[in-house]
Design a protein around this motif. Structure first.
Motif, mmCIF file in Angstrom:
data_model
loop_
_atom_site.group_PDB
_atom_site.id
_atom_site.type_symbol
_atom_site.label_atom_id
_atom_site.label_comp_id
_atom_site.label_asym_id
_atom_site.label_seq_id
_atom_site.Cartn_x
_atom_site.Cartn_y
_atom_site.Cartn_z
ATOM 1 N N GLY A 8 39.380 45.842 0.502
ATOM 2 C CA GLY A 8 38.012 45.407 0.694
ATOM 3 C C GLY A 8 37.570 45.565 2.135
ATOM 4 O O GLY A 8 38.368 45.404 3.068
ATOM 5 N N VAL A 9 36.287 45.890 2.317
ATOM 6 C CA VAL A 9 35.700 46.009 3.651
ATOM 7 C C VAL A 9 34.361 45.275 3.649
ATOM 8 O O VAL A 9 33.527 45.498 2.763
ATOM 9 C CB VAL A 9 35.463 47.493 4.038
ATOM 10 C CG1 VAL A 9 34.783 47.571 5.399
ATOM 11 C CG2 VAL A 9 36.779 48.262 4.060
ATOM 12 N N VAL A 10 34.172 44.382 4.605
ATOM 13 C CA VAL A 10 32.890 43.708 4.779
ATOM 14 C C VAL A 10 32.179 44.336 5.975
ATOM 15 O O VAL A 10 32.752 44.435 7.069
ATOM 16 C CB VAL A 10 33.064 42.199 5.022
ATOM 17 C CG1 VAL A 10 31.697 41.538 5.207
ATOM 18 C CG2 VAL A 10 33.786 41.546 3.871
ATOM 19 N N LEU A 11 30.937 44.777 5.747
ATOM 20 C CA LEU A 11 30.143 45.415 6.794
ATOM 21 C C LEU A 11 28.927 44.544 7.086
ATOM 22 O O LEU A 11 27.954 44.545 6.324
ATOM 23 C CB LEU A 11 29.698 46.812 6.333
ATOM 24 C CG LEU A 11 30.831 47.778 5.955
ATOM 25 C CD1 LEU A 11 30.268 48.998 5.247
ATOM 26 C CD2 LEU A 11 31.613 48.187 7.187
ATOM 27 N N PRO A 12 28.947 43.776 8.176
ATOM 28 C CA PRO A 12 27.786 42.951 8.516
ATOM 29 C C PRO A 12 26.586 43.813 8.909
ATOM 30 O O PRO A 12 26.745 44.923 9.418
ATOM 31 C CB PRO A 12 28.280 42.126 9.712
ATOM 32 C CG PRO A 12 29.772 42.210 9.658
ATOM 33 C CD PRO A 12 30.067 43.556 9.084
ATOM 34 N N GLY A 13 25.393 43.294 8.671
ATOM 35 C CA GLY A 13 24.190 43.990 9.080
ATOM 36 C C GLY A 13 23.549 44.768 7.955
ATOM 37 O O GLY A 13 23.963 44.701 6.795
#
Length: 441
Positions: free
Chosen positions: A83-88
């Motif tokens: 999993g990867v969380v990309l803020p913005g």
């Protein structure tokens, strides 16, 4: 800058990663969650063993981290899902380009200990805009997107907003590849030995499909199987596999091997009204009795209440064909279906065997499968045997047959014949004792 991991154990697990998602959701009005699934990675651990599989996963994890900018969170959701969380704010176009960049980056094979693997991915993404953050719903939407990505017709990518509705579709469009592979004999069966755990004699083998790609070399055929399912070609692929298995039995017989071969059968074939007639025809063509064939079906097929499936299984059994349930224990907790069908074998899911030393419950599950097997008068087979310790425990439980990397990975027919005519030497086997005695003399 994210550090390079030296072990899978240092990558945040599902619970730690979900905690990171929660913190990101609290700090950022907008963010995206990307779930990255390695396509058919179980084939790698089955063929190469869990140690090699873990090394490939570790390399995949570190390479995935290198593809994103510094402002992201990374974790391992499950065995082969990251999993990867990309803020913005990330537009659909940017996320699509990120997926394409990922796929392009992994087109070159990875190598470890003489083994090669080309990674392919299913990617599901959910994006949150301004508004209240619901962690459970957010993660659930990402999992829905990943499921949809696995079914997409033209690419293994799917993006969902928090309010979007998932649509239906199917997997990769590789019909031309499948047609070519069948027409040009690019497909090949490999054979993983089934071994008597007491004597270490080879008593059978499971047939596993391999794809001799004209440019990429030997590959796992995951995309081809996806294509076959997409374009209603599973019967064509399934009958090729059955016929090639029967040809293999003829060749093995000429080499003095009188064994049983196991072939995985798809739900599509079990709904084919020509299945029985085609098997009879193949049996006559190659002069091989169908009792030399075992068909492995998954629990979801076995649990089906379909009258058609039950009728086909009864007729297959009447022909002498053995019926086995594959990956037993992995799926359905309702075991009532076991009472309803005639079985010759239960194949214990490899995760219970591979993790025997990690949790006493795994041993208890295998013991329970043995009790069920005794009551059903069917064989119980252990998959994923990789260590001497696992072999000893399985012997103590009374499991008579197993397969796994301790004995051999899946190998071409010529290598299989050579192996079957030699001694498998592990631990304190009779073969090893003979060898040690001969050396001492």
């Amino acid at each position: 800058m994210h550090r390079t991991h030296l072990s899978l154990a240092t990558i945040p697990n599902r619970y730690a990663f979900i905690d990171k998602i929660a913190h990101c959701g609290e700090r950022h009005d907008q963010l995206s969650l990307m779930l990255i699934d390695v396509v058919r990675f179980s084939d790698v651990t089955t063929s190469f063993g869990i140690e090699v599989g873990d090394q490939f996963l570790l390399e995949i994890a570190n390479r995935l981290q290198s593809l994103f900018n510094h402002d992201f969170e990374f974790g391992r959701i499950s065995g082969d899902v990251f999993g990867v969380v990309l803020p913005g704010v990330h537009s659909p176009l940017v996320l699509q380009q990120q997926f394409e960049f990922l796929i392009e980056h992994f087109k070159s094979p990875m190598y470890y200990d003489g083994h090669a693997f080309i990674a392919d991915f299913n990617v599901g993404v959910v994006s949150k805009s301004r508004g209240e953050f619901d962690l459970t719903l957010f993660v659930s939407r990402a999992e829905t997107a990943l499921k949809q990505a696995k079914e997409n017709k033209y690419e293994n990518f799917f993006l969902l907003g928090m309010m979007d509705k998932a649509e239906t579709g199917r997997s990769l469009a590789l019909k031309a590849d499948l047609k070519r592979a069948l027409a040009r004999n690019e497909l090949e069966l490999y054979f993983q030995p089934k071994v008597n755990l007491q004597t270490l004699e080879i008593v059978g083998a499971e047939c596993l499909l391999r794809w001799n790609h004209p440019t990429d070399g030997l590959l796992f055929p995951g995309p081809l199987i996806e294509a076959a399912e997409s374009y209603n070609m599973m019967n064509e692929l399934g009958y090729w596999t059955l016929e090639t298995a029967l040809k293999g039995l003829v060749e093995f017989e000429l080499q003095g091997l009188n064994i049983t071969l196991s072939v995985n059968i798809s739900p599509t074939q079990l709904y084919d009204t020509r299945l029985i007639a085609n098997l009879k025809s193949l049996s006559h063509k190659y002069n091989i009795h169908l009792s030399r064939l075992e068909l492995e079906l998954t629990e979801d097929i076995a649990v089906s209440n379909s009258l058609m499936v039950k009728k086909q299984l009864a007729e297959l059994h009447a022909l002498g064909i053995k019926i086995a349930v594959d990956d037993f224990g992995k799926g359905y907790s309702n075991l009532a279906y076991i009472r309803e069908i005639t079985l010759d074998a239960l194949k214990i899911d490899k995760t219970f065997v591979m993790e025997l030393s990690d949790n006493p419950v795994n041993k208890a599950i295998i013991e329970a499968a043995k009790v069920i097997g005794n009551a059903k008068h069917c064989e119980v087979i252990a998959e994923g045997v990789e260590t001497i310790e696992q072999l000893h425990v399985l012997r103590e439980i009374g499991i008579k047959t197993g397969q796994g990397y301790l004995f051999s990975k899946a190998i071409p027919s010529r290598e299989f014949v050579r192996l079957a005519h030699s001694d498998i030497i592990v631990g304190d086997s009779p073969s090893r004792r003979k060898l040690v005695a001969a050396i001492q003399r």
